[in-house]
Motif scaffolding. Structure first.
Motif, PDB file in Angstrom:
ATOM      1  N   SER A  11      25.061  20.473  39.875  1.00 61.62           N
ATOM      2  CA  SER A  11      25.492  21.534  38.965  1.00 61.62           C
ATOM      3  C   SER A  11      26.701  22.303  39.490  1.00 61.62           C
ATOM      4  O   SER A  11      27.504  22.804  38.715  1.00 61.62           O
ATOM      5  CB  SER A  11      24.343  22.521  38.718  1.00 61.62           C
ATOM      6  N   SER A  12      26.809  22.391  40.798  1.00 61.75           N
ATOM      7  CA  SER A  12      27.882  23.219  41.371  1.00 61.75           C
ATOM      8  C   SER A  12      29.242  22.531  41.357  1.00 61.75           C
ATOM      9  O   SER A  12      30.271  23.177  41.188  1.00 61.75           O
ATOM     10  CB  SER A  12      27.521  23.623  42.800  1.00 61.75           C
ATOM     11  N   ASN A  13      29.253  21.191  41.530  1.00 65.01           N
ATOM     12  CA  ASN A  13      30.551  20.505  41.598  1.00 65.01           C
ATOM     13  C   ASN A  13      30.659  19.299  40.664  1.00 65.01           C
ATOM     14  O   ASN A  13      31.657  18.575  40.704  1.00 65.01           O
ATOM     15  CB  ASN A  13      30.839  20.064  43.034  1.00 65.01           C
ATOM     16  N   SER A  14      29.619  19.075  39.842  1.00 64.51           N
ATOM     17  CA  SER A  14      29.590  17.973  38.858  1.00 64.51           C
ATOM     18  C   SER A  14      29.619  16.587  39.498  1.00 64.51           C
ATOM     19  O   SER A  14      29.937  15.596  38.836  1.00 64.51           O
ATOM     20  CB  SER A  14      30.745  18.105  37.852  1.00 64.51           C
ATOM     21  N   GLN A  15      29.302  16.490  40.786  1.00 62.05           N
ATOM     22  CA  GLN A  15      29.241  15.195  41.437  1.00 62.05           C
ATOM     23  C   GLN A  15      28.092  14.372  40.861  1.00 62.05           C
ATOM     24  O   GLN A  15      26.982  14.871  40.679  1.00 62.05           O
ATOM     25  CB  GLN A  15      29.052  15.351  42.943  1.00 62.05           C
ATOM     26  N   ILE A  16      28.344  13.111  40.583  1.00 58.96           N
ATOM     27  CA  ILE A  16      27.366  12.232  39.940  1.00 58.96           C
ATOM     28  C   ILE A  16      26.905  11.147  40.909  1.00 58.96           C
ATOM     29  O   ILE A  16      27.715  10.486  41.556  1.00 58.96           O
ATOM     30  CB  ILE A  16      27.955  11.594  38.667  1.00 58.96           C
ATOM     31  N   THR A  17      25.579  10.977  41.001  1.00 59.42           N
ATOM     32  CA  THR A  17      24.979   9.907  41.791  1.00 59.42           C
ATOM     33  C   THR A  17      24.084   9.083  40.874  1.00 59.42           C
ATOM     34  O   THR A  17      23.278   9.651  40.136  1.00 59.42           O
ATOM     35  CB  THR A  17      24.138  10.463  42.949  1.00 59.42           C
ATOM     36  N   VAL A  18      24.224   7.776  40.923  1.00 65.51           N
ATOM     37  CA  VAL A  18      23.448   6.889  40.061  1.00 65.51           C
ATOM     38  C   VAL A  18      22.445   6.101  40.905  1.00 65.51           C
ATOM     39  O   VAL A  18      22.793   5.557  41.957  1.00 65.51           O
ATOM     40  CB  VAL A  18      24.359   5.911  39.297  1.00 65.51           C
ATOM     41  N   TYR A  19      21.194   6.076  40.440  1.00 64.59           N
ATOM     42  CA  TYR A  19      20.151   5.261  41.067  1.00 64.59           C
ATOM     43  C   TYR A  19      19.740   4.172  40.078  1.00 64.59           C
ATOM     44  O   TYR A  19      19.415   4.466  38.927  1.00 64.59           O
ATOM     45  CB  TYR A  19      18.941   6.112  41.429  1.00 64.59           C
ATOM     46  N   TYR A 253      20.167   9.323  24.641  1.00 58.71           N
ATOM     47  CA  TYR A 253      20.464   7.941  24.995  1.00 58.71           C
ATOM     48  C   TYR A 253      21.965   7.722  25.183  1.00 58.71           C
ATOM     49  O   TYR A 253      22.378   6.699  25.727  1.00 58.71           O
ATOM     50  CB  TYR A 253      19.950   6.988  23.912  1.00 58.71           C
ATOM     51  N   TYR A 254      22.784   8.675  24.745  1.00 58.86           N
ATOM     52  CA  TYR A 254      24.222   8.494  24.764  1.00 58.86           C
ATOM     53  C   TYR A 254      24.912   9.336  25.834  1.00 58.86           C
ATOM     54  O   TYR A 254      26.141   9.383  25.897  1.00 58.86           O
ATOM     55  CB  TYR A 254      24.808   8.839  23.386  1.00 58.86           C
ATOM     56  N   GLY A 255      24.148  10.007  26.672  1.00 54.79           N
ATOM     57  CA  GLY A 255      24.731  10.861  27.690  1.00 54.79           C
ATOM     58  C   GLY A 255      24.025  12.199  27.742  1.00 54.79           C
ATOM     59  O   GLY A 255      22.942  12.376  27.183  1.00 54.79           O
ATOM     60  N   SER A 256      24.612  13.153  28.434  1.00 59.91           N
ATOM     61  CA  SER A 256      24.000  14.470  28.570  1.00 59.91           C
ATOM     62  C   SER A 256      25.028  15.562  28.333  1.00 59.91           C
ATOM     63  O   SER A 256      26.243  15.333  28.386  1.00 59.91           O
ATOM     64  CB  SER A 256      23.378  14.637  29.961  1.00 59.91           C
ATOM     65  N   THR A 257      24.524  16.766  28.064  1.00 60.79           N
ATOM     66  CA  THR A 257      25.368  17.927  27.798  1.00 60.79           C
ATOM     67  C   THR A 257      24.904  19.091  28.653  1.00 60.79           C
ATOM     68  O   THR A 257      23.708  19.340  28.782  1.00 60.79           O
ATOM     69  CB  THR A 257      25.317  18.324  26.313  1.00 60.79           C
ATOM     70  N   ARG A 258      25.858  19.812  29.226  1.00 59.47           N
ATOM     71  CA  ARG A 258      25.591  21.017  30.008  1.00 59.47           C
ATOM     72  C   ARG A 258      26.167  22.226  29.277  1.00 59.47           C
ATOM     73  O   ARG A 258      27.311  22.202  28.829  1.00 59.47           O
ATOM     74  CB  ARG A 258      26.215  20.907  31.396  1.00 59.47           C
ATOM     75  N   PHE A 259      25.367  23.284  29.143  1.00 59.21           N
ATOM     76  CA  PHE A 259      25.811  24.502  28.468  1.00 59.21           C
ATOM     77  C   PHE A 259      25.558  25.687  29.392  1.00 59.21           C
ATOM     78  O   PHE A 259      24.418  25.932  29.805  1.00 59.21           O
ATOM     79  CB  PHE A 259      25.054  24.684  27.151  1.00 59.21           C
ATOM     80  N   ASP A 260      26.602  26.407  29.745  1.00 61.98           N
ATOM     81  CA  ASP A 260      26.478  27.524  30.684  1.00 61.98           C
ATOM     82  C   ASP A 260      26.327  28.872  29.989  1.00 61.98           C
ATOM     83  O   ASP A 260      26.381  29.924  30.626  1.00 61.98           O
ATOM     84  CB  ASP A 260      27.669  27.569  31.640  1.00 61.98           C
ATOM     85  N   GLY A 261      26.101  28.825  28.673  1.00 62.97           N
ATOM     86  CA  GLY A 261      26.003  30.045  27.887  1.00 62.97           C
ATOM     87  C   GLY A 261      27.260  30.340  27.102  1.00 62.97           C
ATOM     88  O   GLY A 261      27.246  31.117  26.148  1.00 62.97           O
ATOM     89  N   THR A 262      28.350  29.668  27.512  1.00 64.83           N
ATOM     90  CA  THR A 262      29.638  29.846  26.841  1.00 64.83           C
ATOM     91  C   THR A 262      30.287  28.521  26.483  1.00 64.83           C
ATOM     92  O   THR A 262      30.742  28.319  25.352  1.00 64.83           O
ATOM     93  CB  THR A 262      30.612  30.652  27.735  1.00 64.83           C
ATOM     94  N   THR A 263      30.310  27.609  27.470  1.00 60.59           N
ATOM     95  CA  THR A 263      31.042  26.370  27.328  1.00 60.59           C
ATOM     96  C   THR A 263      30.110  25.157  27.382  1.00 60.59           C
ATOM     97  O   THR A 263      29.175  25.117  28.177  1.00 60.59           O
ATOM     98  CB  THR A 263      32.094  26.232  28.461  1.00 60.59           C
ATOM     99  N   TRP A 264      30.386  24.178  26.511  1.00 61.06           N
ATOM    100  CA  TRP A 264      29.650  22.926  26.502  1.00 61.06           C
ATOM    101  C   TRP A 264      30.455  21.874  27.262  1.00 61.06           C
ATOM    102  O   TRP A 264      31.673  21.745  27.086  1.00 61.06           O
ATOM    103  CB  TRP A 264      29.449  22.421  25.082  1.00 61.06           C
ATOM    104  N   LYS A 265      29.780  21.110  28.143  1.00 59.57           N
ATOM    105  CA  LYS A 265      30.436  20.017  28.874  1.00 59.57           C
ATOM    106  C   LYS A 265      29.583  18.778  28.750  1.00 59.57           C
ATOM    107  O   LYS A 265      28.378  18.812  29.013  1.00 59.57           O
ATOM    108  CB  LYS A 265      30.624  20.381  30.346  1.00 59.57           C
ATOM    109  N   ASN A 266      30.205  17.672  28.355  1.00 62.25           N
ATOM    110  CA  ASN A 266      29.493  16.433  28.137  1.00 62.25           C
ATOM    111  C   ASN A 266      29.747  15.430  29.265  1.00 62.25           C
ATOM    112  O   ASN A 266      30.824  15.371  29.848  1.00 62.25           O
ATOM    113  CB  ASN A 266      29.924  15.806  26.802  1.00 62.25           C
ATOM    114  N   TYR A 267      28.709  14.649  29.550  1.00 62.85           N
ATOM    115  CA  TYR A 267      28.787  13.631  30.608  1.00 62.85           C
ATOM    116  C   TYR A 267      28.415  12.268  30.025  1.00 62.85           C
ATOM    117  O   TYR A 267      27.553  12.180  29.157  1.00 62.85           O
ATOM    118  CB  TYR A 267      27.821  13.969  31.744  1.00 62.85           C
TER     119      TYR A 267
END
Length: 267
Positions: A11-19, A253-267
């Motif tokens: 959450s802090s740096n948006s680094q992605i790890t896949v298992y 199934y198509y990804g994820s979305t992060r909402f911080d209360g103001t801005t939406w970010k999709n992954y």
């Protein structure tokens, strides 16, 4: 994910790890995920049983180890540290040493267990594709539409701090306070009746993940419906939760979305 393994997003740096299959996961179709009280991660996979990841070591549990089925839908840790796994052939409980399985023969409403939760009294609740089951003091109690449940096709459940049980179904949402049932559907304000997930965030709003209609947020009085046009990755929302920084995560199934209360970010 639906075939892509499991994804960890910092959450802090948006680094992605896949298992996935290449680094320890037994199957790339992951239906449920928890972190237990010891810090281990548990993955419910559809076809590969259950995986436990300590952070360095992977362990896989399958039918050969006592699991009811390798096709699993849900995973949950109770207050005593037992791991419960819902499958398409009943629910299995792991006490750290061995698995014990419960099916319709024992009293379970249906063998397809989609979600698991524990209420304040210690009872374990199971949503199934044909009603609800409550397991308390070794006794089973089942609930169906005849008791007040809006539909017997139940995809998930949520136990809140006020001892209410919430159930997401194909015909809307049911709330059960231990005595009475309250049902919500599109006539009450929710955007769609096909509801996949329920989550209560820290400010006490309830988030409901929907099929084709995004997410509906309920504050106890009114509904706020959020769709792809407002910033969601997709209108198919299968899971919602709150992150460690107070942000909201919505999975599909198509990804994820992060909402911080103001801005939406999709992954």
């Amino acid at each position: 994910t639906n075939g892509g393994g499991a994804v960890k997003i910092n959450s802090s740096n948006s680094q992605i790890t896949v298992y996935n299959l290449s680094n320890g996961l037994s199957n790339n179709f992951v239906k449920g995920l928890i972190q237990d009280s010891q810090g281990n991660y548990w993955f419910a996979t559809y076809g590969g049983g259950v995986c436990r990841f300590t952070g360095s070591v992977w362990n896989t549990f399958k039918t050969s180890d006592g699991l009811a089925s390798n096709y699993t839908f849900s995973i949950f840790e109770d207050a005593s540290g037992n791991i419960w796994c819902g499958t398409n052939s009943g629910v299995s409980r792991f006490d750290g040493l061995s698995w014990t399985t419960f099916t319709v023969t024992d009293g379970l409403a249906n063998n397809s267990v989609t979600s698991i939760a524990q209420d304040g009294s210690g009872a374990i609740w199971f949503s199934t594709l044909d009603g609800i089951s409550k397991f308390a003091a070794s006794f089973w109690t089942n609930f169906s539409s005849q008791d007040g449940l809006i539909s017997n096709m139940v995809y998930s459940l949520y136990a809140d701090a006020q001892s209410n049980l919430w159930f997401a179904t194909d015909k809307g949402v049911s709330k059960y306070n231990g005595i009475t049932w309250t049902n919500y559907d599109t006539a009450n304000g929710i955007a769609a009746n096909q509801v996949y997930s329920i989550f209560r965030e820290s400010n006490n709003d309830y988030w409901f993940g929907l099929e084709k209609n995004g997410v509906s947020v309920f504050n106890g009085t009114s509904w706020n419906n959020i769709k792809q046009t407002e910033g969601l990755k997709t209108n198919y929302v299968s899971y919602t939760t709150e992150g460690s920084y107070g942000e909201y995560w919505l999975a599909s199934y198509y990804g994820s979305t992060r909402f911080d209360g103001t801005t939406w970010k999709n992954y």
